[in-house]
Design an enzyme around this catalytic site. Structure first.
Site, PDB file in Angstrom:
ATOM      1  N   LYS A 119       0.836  -1.203   0.000  1.00  0.00           N
ATOM      2  CA  LYS A 119       0.000   0.000   0.000  1.00  0.00           C
ATOM      3  C   LYS A 119       0.876   1.260   0.000  1.00  0.00           C
ATOM      4  CE  LYS A 119      -3.341  -2.925   0.102  1.00  0.00           C
ATOM      5  NZ  LYS A 119      -4.255  -3.444   1.093  1.00  0.00           N
TER       6      LYS A 119
HETATM    7  C1  LIG Z   1      -5.247  -4.595   1.397  1.00  0.00           C
HETATM    8  C2  LIG Z   1      -6.707  -4.466   1.473  1.00  0.00           C
HETATM    9  C3  LIG Z   1      -7.446  -4.872   2.599  1.00  0.00           C
HETATM   10  C4  LIG Z   1      -6.854  -5.635   3.738  1.00  0.00           C
HETATM   11  O1  LIG Z   1      -5.767  -5.022   4.297  1.00  0.00           O
HETATM   12  P1  LIG Z   1      -4.859  -5.825   5.353  1.00  0.00           P
HETATM   13  O2  LIG Z   1      -4.152  -4.722   6.074  1.00  0.00           O
HETATM   14  O3  LIG Z   1      -3.934  -6.674   4.537  1.00  0.00           O
HETATM   15  O4  LIG Z   1      -5.746  -6.611   6.231  1.00  0.00           O
HETATM   16  C5  LIG Z   1      -8.809  -4.612   2.629  1.00  0.00           C
HETATM   17  N1  LIG Z   1      -9.424  -4.002   1.597  1.00  0.00           N
HETATM   18  C6  LIG Z   1      -8.755  -3.631   0.488  1.00  0.00           C
HETATM   19  C7  LIG Z   1      -9.495  -2.947  -0.608  1.00  0.00           C
HETATM   20  C8  LIG Z   1      -7.376  -3.863   0.384  1.00  0.00           C
HETATM   21  O5  LIG Z   1      -6.726  -3.518  -0.718  1.00  0.00           O
END
Ligand SMILES: *Cc1c(COP(=O)(O)O)cnc(C)c1O
Length: 397
Positions: free
Chosen positions: A191
């Site tokens: 991210k």
């Molecule tokens: C990455 C992601 C998540 C989950 O994030 P984590 O921190 O890995 O639990 C949830 N929703 C979306 C749209 C994502 O891209």
């Protein structure tokens, strides 16, 4: 790194490393002063009142749903073109999950489809308790209109902003919360900014904040004012706590929070660089048979992803062949996302291919190109050249 250009990658500075090392030498490893400092810094950055750091965004979505009061009797709606976590959080609470199709330009939840579905389901008294719009690729959904519908139909809005920290909507940071009840961020390494694993729930409502804090730590409180019954002065000493709810251990560690604090200092720089690279892609790709990411005038994207849609007919090759040919050329393209309602787990609830045609059309054409802070222009040129070859030469790569 290998020869493959990945679609995303974290950037860790010496300052980030030092921040984590400092925590390792301190008294607190799990939730301590760095978590509190990170929460305050995040709330300040977004201009919201309260922030609750958690071990990942999935956990954040789960406790956000619980704080919203979602139960086995309720419905949660989200979009099909998201990571499964945006829907699974509803299932964790035992709720029924349903989907709203996407807008063909933004690929975010279609407000028209949302309104139509609300009108239809109102007649059957099956209105959703929670709606989770997902800011795909870092571009905000049309939150003012979603908020209007929330007021009219009485549902809670939880923004899944896993892609969107550092992005803006109508000139305000995503997470500001003017148009929703809670916003959830992810700090997974792929991210915009990272804490390794990590997430955070933002809210402006004290009642939700209190719930989130309980639920993050076993449903336990040490605050007398929040207890069901006051501690008995003869028997209950300073060790005393009460469990009010069935909570979880969803805490973030101080190592993670220190990394997050350090990364937050560079967030604007991260987003700025992503914009430069996205703009450069826009220029370099302009003559190819593909659709570039359209930007809503109200949104300033965080550009977590740069998603193209290939026009397979014009290219004379299928989406799958284009994707595999790019991978074969060392371009780590990816696909966000397989429509969640077509997953075997969700099919058992009666969902079928064809239920959400716009999301399915999107899935049949979408490709995420490499986009991350350290992507060099030379690497970007390599991506563009590979695309040119794959899309315009007649023989498959
Ligand atoms: C990455 C992601 C998540 C989950 O994030 P984590 O921190 O890995 O639990 C949830 N929703 C979306 C749209 C994502 O891209």
């Amino acid at each position: 790194m290998s020869g493959v250009i990945p679609y995303g990658r974290q950037n860790i500075s010496e300052a980030d490393i030092q921040a984590v090392v400092d925590v390792l030498r301190s008294d607190f490893l799990t939730q301590g002063p760095a978590v509190e400092a990170f929460e305050q810094a995040m709330a300040k950055y977004c201009g919201a009142k309260y922030a609750v750091a958690v071990c990942n965004a999935t956990a954040g979505l789960h406790i956000a749903c619980l704080a919203a009061g979602l139960t086995v009797e309720d419905y949660l709606w989200t979009v099909p073109n998201t990571f499964v976590a945006s829907a699974n959080c509803g299932r964790y609470c035992g709720a029924d999950v349903d989907f709203v199709d996407i807008d063909p330009k933004t690929y975010n939840m279609s407000v028209t489809a949302l309104e139509e579905k609300l009108i239809q389901t109102k007649a059957h008294e099956r209105l959703p308790k929670v709606v989770i719009p997902v800011h795909l690729a870092g571009q905000s959904c049309e939150m003012d209109r979603i908020n209007q519908l929330a007021q009219e139909y009485g549902f809670t809005v939880i923004e899944d902003a896993s892609h969107a920290i550092g992005g803006q909507y109508q000139g305000q940071p995503i997470g500001h919360g003017a148009f929703s009840d809670m916003t959830v961020f992810s700090f997974h390494p792929v991210k915009i900014m990272t804490t390794g694993e990590g997430g955070l729930v933002m809210t402006n409502r004290k009642d939700l904040y209190d719930q989130l804090v309980f639920l993050r730590t076993h449903g336990i409180t040490r605050d007398n004012s929040l207890m069901e019954s006051p501690p008995q002065s003869e028997t209950d000493g300073s060790w005393y706590y009460q469990q009010i709810e069935l909570g979880y251990n969803y805490r973030m560690t101080d190592m993670q929070a220190a990394l997050g604090l350090s990364q937050l200092n560079r967030l604007d720089d991260f987003v700025c660089r992503r914009h430069e690279l996205a703009t450069r892609y826009n220029t370099l790709l302009k003559d190819l048979p593909l659709t570039k990411p359209w930007q809503h005038p109200d949104a300033h994207s965080a550009f977590h992803l740069y998603i193209i849609r290939v026009q397979a007919e014009r290219a004379g090759k299928t989406h799958r062949i284009i994707f595999e040919a790019l991978r074969a050329k060392g371009i780590g393209v990816n696909l966000h996302y397989i429509p969640v309602h077509t997953q075997p787990y969700y099919r058992q609830f009666g969902f079928r291919s064809g239920d959400f045609p716009e999301s399915e059309r999107y899935y049949a054409e979408a490709i995420s190109l490499p986009l991350f802070y350290d992507l060099t222009e030379a690497q970007q040129d390599q991506v563009v050249q590979a695309l040119e070859e794959v899309l315009t030469l007649s023989c498959p790569a």
